[in-house]
Design an enzyme around this catalytic site. Sequence first.
Site, PDB file in Angstrom:
ATOM      1  NE  ARG A 193      -3.704  -2.232   2.511  1.00  0.00           N
ATOM      2  CZ  ARG A 193      -3.713  -3.078   3.510  1.00  0.00           C
ATOM      3  NH1 ARG A 193      -2.935  -2.867   4.561  1.00  0.00           N
ATOM      4  NH2 ARG A 193      -4.501  -4.135   3.506  1.00  0.00           N
ATOM      5  CG  PHE A 208     -11.614  -8.652  -4.697  1.00  0.00           C
ATOM      6  CD1 PHE A 208     -12.577  -9.648  -4.690  1.00  0.00           C
ATOM      7  CD2 PHE A 208     -11.044  -8.290  -5.914  1.00  0.00           C
ATOM      8  CE1 PHE A 208     -12.954 -10.284  -5.874  1.00  0.00           C
ATOM      9  CE2 PHE A 208     -11.419  -8.918  -7.095  1.00  0.00           C
ATOM     10  CZ  PHE A 208     -12.373  -9.921  -7.083  1.00  0.00           C
ATOM     11  CG  ASP A 229     -15.453  -7.118   0.367  1.00  0.00           C
ATOM     12  OD1 ASP A 229     -14.222  -7.270   0.314  1.00  0.00           O
ATOM     13  OD2 ASP A 229     -16.239  -8.012   0.751  1.00  0.00           O
ATOM     14  CG  ASN A 256     -19.840 -10.949  -7.988  1.00  0.00           C
ATOM     15  OD1 ASN A 256     -19.095 -10.704  -8.933  1.00  0.00           O
ATOM     16  ND2 ASN A 256     -19.934 -12.149  -7.442  1.00  0.00           N
ATOM     17  CG  ASP A 277      -5.525  -7.438  -1.821  1.00  0.00           C
ATOM     18  OD1 ASP A 277      -4.951  -8.509  -2.071  1.00  0.00           O
ATOM     19  OD2 ASP A 277      -5.563  -6.933  -0.676  1.00  0.00           O
ATOM     20  CB  CYS A 317      -2.998 -13.998  -1.238  1.00  0.00           C
ATOM     21  SG  CYS A 317      -4.774 -14.288  -1.226  1.00  0.00           S
TER      22      CYS A 317
END
Length: 374
Positions: A193, A208, A229, A256, A277, A317
């Site tokens: 960030r 997200f 989100d 969504n 993310d 991730c």
Amino acid sequence: RLHSGHPWIYRTDLADIDATGGDVVAVRDPRGRPLASAFYSDQSQIALRLLAHAPVPDAEALIDERIGRAIEFRDSLALDATAFRLVHGEGDLLPGLVVDRYGDVLVVQALTQAIERRLPFIAEVLMRRCAPGGILARNDPRVRALEGLGQEVKVLAGEVPQTVSAREGPVEYEVDVWRGQKTGLFLDQRENREAAAAYAHGRLLDAFSYNGGFALRLAGRVANALAIDVSEEAGARIRANAGRNGATNVEVRVANVFDELREYDRAGERFDTIVLDPPAFAKSRHAVPRARAGYKEINLRALKLLPVGGILVTCTCSYHVSEADFGAIVYEAATDAGAMVTVLEKRMQGRDHPVLLAAPETYYLKCFILRRVG
């Protein structure tokens, strides 16, 4: 695998076993020659987790020493935060142990039988070395089931309030350490960030968003920010955190992300800075093909919404998706979007989440900062 430095030995590689779950065991080759000392699990397919390539006469003393080293390393980083990871499992040679700090509270996760058995001792070490106001065990990850361990959340020492105030750089959060995802916050993106803040401009889309981490950190660098989100609870948290930080230019939308990106594309919307993310799309190797499709879809849509000169911060991730694979996915998305992009930075999880070079599984977070040039 041991000779290569990898800390895991699988059950299928073992011949004879004389141990109970949670023991520190001597690992020997078929001729009886000593190879290592390790934590043993009688349930997990990862039967052994390396402690040392030598005998360990006192496991508790070794754990105490390594926790001390982990704390000293975080102190040396001089992190501009009161929320960060203090102990990161294999990355600190303490397999199965996670410790996160949120101000005056430590949150611990015991992810193996050996760490679970020694949790009272570990709490004593942390109280002595860190003197927190309280220690909470967030032993509710589903992965504990692989070790035959139940799920529970309980106080190990001191007092732990329902929420804790914590800071990452200039952003303050009210953290629910009892029920929030992971141990309360996703702490591994803090440095990404900060890096993104150097490039952010114009109109921001943070997809997200979860707690609004990117939107809140970049709010001061952009004209306005839209945080999306799918969770109503996440949306409420983002609004609360925006109010807490005086970020009046942050708008929150519960929706969504896949649907919203397609709708923005059809409507001809444009964003000068976009952050992707998402949660892990590939939690197993079997999920990788579907995950690739998901990552390509969101990156393709985002690049279509990005004007020339715009910035895309895109992340995965999923440790089953390598950096090379992720780069190829983003390249394919750019090609299909008709976008020319340059790579400004390739990044990873924060330094308080160290990667053990011998264990590729510990390198899970990949972050590319891209600029559209054509």
